[in-house]
Structures are given as structure tokens and as C-alpha cells.
Scaffold this motif. Structure first.
Motif, PDB file in Angstrom:
ATOM      1  N   LYS A  63      45.702  -0.444  49.954  1.00 22.78           N
ATOM      2  CA  LYS A  63      46.444  -0.718  48.721  1.00 22.78           C
ATOM      3  C   LYS A  63      46.437  -2.182  48.312  1.00 22.78           C
ATOM      4  CE  LYS A  63      49.470   3.237  49.248  1.00 22.78           C
ATOM      5  NZ  LYS A  63      50.841   3.726  49.370  1.00 22.78           N
ATOM      6  N   LEU A  64      46.363  -3.080  49.284  1.00 23.18           N
ATOM      7  CA  LEU A  64      46.485  -4.508  48.980  1.00 23.18           C
ATOM      8  C   LEU A  64      45.189  -5.280  49.186  1.00 23.18           C
ATOM      9  CD1 LEU A  64      49.905  -5.159  50.757  1.00 23.18           C
ATOM     10  CD2 LEU A  64      49.500  -4.516  48.373  1.00 23.18           C
ATOM     11  N   ASP A  65      44.162  -4.619  49.662  1.00 25.08           N
ATOM     12  CA  ASP A  65      42.880  -5.268  49.947  1.00 25.08           C
ATOM     13  C   ASP A  65      43.019  -6.435  50.918  1.00 25.08           C
ATOM     14  OD1 ASP A  65      41.411  -3.531  48.333  1.00 25.08           O
ATOM     15  OD2 ASP A  65      41.775  -4.747  46.544  1.00 25.08           O
ATOM     16  N   LEU A  66      43.926  -6.291  51.875  1.00 25.33           N
ATOM     17  CA  LEU A  66      44.047  -7.256  52.957  1.00 25.33           C
ATOM     18  C   LEU A  66      44.524  -6.507  54.186  1.00 25.33           C
ATOM     19  CD1 LEU A  66      47.292  -8.159  53.558  1.00 25.33           C
ATOM     20  CD2 LEU A  66      47.001  -8.974  51.244  1.00 25.33           C
ATOM     21  N   THR A  67      44.183  -7.037  55.341  1.00 23.86           N
ATOM     22  CA  THR A  67      44.571  -6.391  56.586  1.00 23.86           C
ATOM     23  C   THR A  67      45.519  -7.301  57.350  1.00 23.86           C
ATOM     24  OG1 THR A  67      42.420  -5.294  56.675  1.00 23.86           O
ATOM     25  CG2 THR A  67      43.701  -5.319  58.704  1.00 23.86           C
ATOM     26  N   PRO A  68      46.825  -7.045  57.201  1.00 20.25           N
ATOM     27  CA  PRO A  68      47.775  -7.861  57.959  1.00 20.25           C
ATOM     28  C   PRO A  68      47.710  -7.503  59.440  1.00 20.25           C
ATOM     29  CG  PRO A  68      48.931  -6.129  56.770  1.00 20.25           C
ATOM     30  CD  PRO A  68      47.488  -6.052  56.372  1.00 20.25           C
ATOM     31  N   SER A  69      48.034  -8.461  60.278  1.00 19.34           N
ATOM     32  CA  SER A  69      48.028  -8.201  61.717  1.00 19.34           C
ATOM     33  C   SER A  69      49.177  -7.263  62.070  1.00 19.34           C
ATOM     34  CB  SER A  69      48.162  -9.511  62.498  1.00 19.34           C
ATOM     35  OG  SER A  69      49.473 -10.025  62.345  1.00 19.34           O
ATOM     36  N   LEU A  70      49.059  -6.610  63.212  1.00 19.16           N
ATOM     37  CA  LEU A  70      50.136  -5.733  63.672  1.00 19.16           C
ATOM     38  C   LEU A  70      51.404  -6.531  63.937  1.00 19.16           C
ATOM     39  CD1 LEU A  70      48.159  -3.357  66.076  1.00 19.16           C
ATOM     40  CD2 LEU A  70      48.802  -2.981  63.688  1.00 19.16           C
ATOM     41  N   ASP A  71      51.237  -7.767  64.402  1.00 15.10           N
ATOM     42  CA  ASP A  71      52.385  -8.663  64.606  1.00 15.10           C
ATOM     43  C   ASP A  71      53.128  -8.911  63.297  1.00 15.10           C
ATOM     44  OD1 ASP A  71      52.939  -9.375  67.171  1.00 15.10           O
ATOM     45  OD2 ASP A  71      52.136 -11.404  67.014  1.00 15.10           O
ATOM     46  N   THR A  72      52.379  -9.185  62.245  1.00 16.84           N
ATOM     47  CA  THR A  72      52.974  -9.441  60.936  1.00 16.84           C
ATOM     48  C   THR A  72      53.746  -8.219  60.457  1.00 16.84           C
ATOM     49  OG1 THR A  72      51.282 -11.043  60.317  1.00 16.84           O
ATOM     50  CG2 THR A  72      52.468  -9.976  58.516  1.00 16.84           C
ATOM     51  N   LEU A  73      53.181  -7.049  60.635  1.00 12.76           N
ATOM     52  CA  LEU A  73      53.847  -5.825  60.184  1.00 12.76           C
ATOM     53  C   LEU A  73      55.107  -5.543  60.997  1.00 12.76           C
ATOM     54  CD1 LEU A  73      50.724  -3.615  59.528  1.00 12.76           C
ATOM     55  CD2 LEU A  73      52.199  -4.717  57.829  1.00 12.76           C
ATOM     56  N   GLU A  74      55.065  -5.813  62.295  1.00  9.54           N
ATOM     57  CA  GLU A  74      56.269  -5.646  63.116  1.00  9.54           C
ATOM     58  C   GLU A  74      57.362  -6.612  62.675  1.00  9.54           C
ATOM     59  OE1 GLU A  74      54.685  -6.051  67.053  1.00  9.54           O
ATOM     60  OE2 GLU A  74      54.050  -3.957  67.127  1.00  9.54           O
ATOM     61  N   LYS A  75      56.982  -7.840  62.332  1.00 10.98           N
ATOM     62  CA  LYS A  75      57.960  -8.807  61.818  1.00 10.98           C
ATOM     63  C   LYS A  75      58.498  -8.361  60.466  1.00 10.98           C
ATOM     64  CE  LYS A  75      55.966 -12.725  64.245  1.00 10.98           C
ATOM     65  NZ  LYS A  75      55.132 -13.924  64.139  1.00 10.98           N
ATOM     66  N   ASP A  76      57.626  -7.797  59.623  1.00  8.22           N
ATOM     67  CA  ASP A  76      58.069  -7.289  58.318  1.00  8.22           C
ATOM     68  C   ASP A  76      59.132  -6.209  58.498  1.00  8.22           C
ATOM     69  OD1 ASP A  76      56.381  -8.965  56.902  1.00  8.22           O
ATOM     70  OD2 ASP A  76      54.857  -7.428  56.532  1.00  8.22           O
ATOM     71  N   ILE A  77      58.878  -5.284  59.405  1.00 15.08           N
ATOM     72  CA  ILE A  77      59.843  -4.206  59.655  1.00 15.08           C
ATOM     73  C   ILE A  77      61.152  -4.781  60.179  1.00 15.08           C
ATOM     74  CG2 ILE A  77      60.324  -2.205  61.134  1.00 15.08           C
ATOM     75  CD1 ILE A  77      57.290  -1.509  60.817  1.00 15.08           C
ATOM     76  N   ARG A  78      61.061  -5.734  61.095  1.00 18.75           N
ATOM     77  CA  ARG A  78      62.263  -6.374  61.630  1.00 18.75           C
ATOM     78  C   ARG A  78      63.032  -7.089  60.516  1.00 18.75           C
ATOM     79  NH1 ARG A  78      60.150  -8.318  66.010  1.00 18.75           N
ATOM     80  NH2 ARG A  78      59.319 -10.185  65.063  1.00 18.75           N
ATOM     81  N   ASN A  79      62.320  -7.800  59.627  1.00 20.50           N
ATOM     82  CA  ASN A  79      62.968  -8.507  58.526  1.00 20.50           C
ATOM     83  C   ASN A  79      63.592  -7.547  57.523  1.00 20.50           C
ATOM     84  OD1 ASN A  79      62.367 -11.044  59.530  1.00 20.50           O
ATOM     85  ND2 ASN A  79      60.449 -11.194  58.392  1.00 20.50           N
ATOM     86  N   MET A  80      62.929  -6.423  57.285  1.00 19.75           N
ATOM     87  CA  MET A  80      63.486  -5.430  56.365  1.00 19.75           C
ATOM     88  C   MET A  80      64.799  -4.867  56.904  1.00 19.75           C
ATOM     89  SD  MET A  80      60.078  -3.336  55.179  1.00 19.75           S
ATOM     90  CE  MET A  80      60.944  -2.186  54.109  1.00 19.75           C
ATOM     91  N   LYS A  81      64.934  -4.797  58.210  1.00 20.37           N
ATOM     92  CA  LYS A  81      66.123  -4.226  58.829  1.00 20.37           C
ATOM     93  C   LYS A  81      67.315  -5.186  58.835  1.00 20.37           C
ATOM     94  CE  LYS A  81      65.384  -1.971  62.724  1.00 20.37           C
ATOM     95  NZ  LYS A  81      64.810  -1.541  64.014  1.00 20.37           N
ATOM     96  N   LEU A  82      67.069  -6.467  58.674  1.00 26.56           N
ATOM     97  CA  LEU A  82      68.149  -7.460  58.736  1.00 26.56           C
ATOM     98  C   LEU A  82      69.167  -7.247  57.625  1.00 26.56           C
ATOM     99  CD1 LEU A  82      66.143 -10.721  59.494  1.00 26.56           C
ATOM    100  CD2 LEU A  82      67.561  -9.404  61.072  1.00 26.56           C
ATOM    101  N   SER A  83      70.442  -7.474  57.965  1.00 27.02           N
ATOM    102  CA  SER A  83      71.502  -7.272  56.977  1.00 27.02           C
ATOM    103  C   SER A  83      71.459  -8.322  55.867  1.00 27.02           C
ATOM    104  CB  SER A  83      72.867  -7.288  57.654  1.00 27.02           C
ATOM    105  OG  SER A  83      73.082  -8.528  58.287  1.00 27.02           O
ATOM    106  N   ASP A  84      70.914  -9.512  56.144  1.00 29.38           N
ATOM    107  CA  ASP A  84      70.801 -10.510  55.081  1.00 29.38           C
ATOM    108  C   ASP A  84      69.486 -10.379  54.324  1.00 29.38           C
ATOM    109  OD1 ASP A  84      69.227 -11.399  57.173  1.00 29.38           O
ATOM    110  OD2 ASP A  84      69.668 -13.515  56.829  1.00 29.38           O
ATOM    111  N   GLY A  85      68.702  -9.375  54.679  1.00 26.86           N
ATOM    112  CA  GLY A  85      67.454  -9.082  53.978  1.00 26.86           C
ATOM    113  C   GLY A  85      67.635  -7.848  53.130  1.00 26.86           C
TER     114      GLY A  85
END
Length: 101
Positions: free
Chosen positions: A38-60
Motif C-alpha cells: 500500500k505504501l511502496d515501502l518496507t518498514p522494518s519489523l522493529d519499526t512496526l512493533e514500535k508503531d503498535i506500541r505507540n498506537m497503544k499508548l494513552s497519550d497517543g
């Protein structure tokens, strides 16, 4: 918490996968593949795990993301949740107005 545009684009892909009732419990590899398609880029698995963690934050986004060990994938514990239904706060509105100017 300020969200960069590229992170927000990944968040939207993650959100769409977690809300897809026809393919529940996407794995981190499924999310990476969807970002590539969808985005024509391949984020690292680390980046995606951080994204999920950031999405879960109450201030996010305060996303109710849960990992299911049995199905080896992620899901929303609240099936009605979507990042598209989050209201803007005053700082978001000010930032949008500044960007428009």
C-alpha cells in the motif's frame, strides 16, 4: 505526542488490517507486507512493533491492540475502535491551522 506523516500512514494500514473481519489476527509479517503493497515501502519489523506500541499508548491513539498467542496475530479488543473515529484535540487543530497558513 506528535505523529509523523509516515508513521500515521503506517498506523492507517495497521488499523485497516486490524478491522478486517475477513482476515482476522494479522501477524507482524502480514502488516509488513501490507505496508509494502500500500505504501511502496518496507518498514522494518522493529519499526512496526514500535508503531503498535505507540498506537497503544494513552497519550497517543490509545488503541486497544492485543496480541493473540493462539492465533499468532493482533486484534482490537474493542471491535468498534478505529483511528478514524478519534476526535482532534486543541493542539491538533492549531497544528492544522498553522499548516494551512
Amino acid at each position: 505526542m506528535a505523529i509523523s506523516r509516515s508513521a500515521y500512514r503506517r498506523y492507517k494500514v495497521i488499523d485497516s488490517l486490524l478491522r478486517n473481519i475477513y482476515r482476522p489476527f494479522p501477524s507482524i509479517n502480514d502488516i509488513q507486507e501490507a505496508c509494502t503493497n500500500k505504501l511502496d515501502l518496507t518498514p522494518s519489523l522493529d519499526t512496526l512493533e514500535k508503531d503498535i506500541r505507540n498506537m497503544k499508548l494513552s497519550d497517543g491513539l490509545d488503541a486497544p491492540i492485543v496480541y493473540c498467542r493462539k492465533n499468532r496475530g493482533y486484534y482490537y479488543s474493542n471491535p468498534n475502535y478505529s483511528i478514524n473515529s478519534i476526535a482532534l484535540n486543541d493542539n491538533d487543530i492549531i497544528s492544522i491551522k498553522e499548516a494551512l497558513e
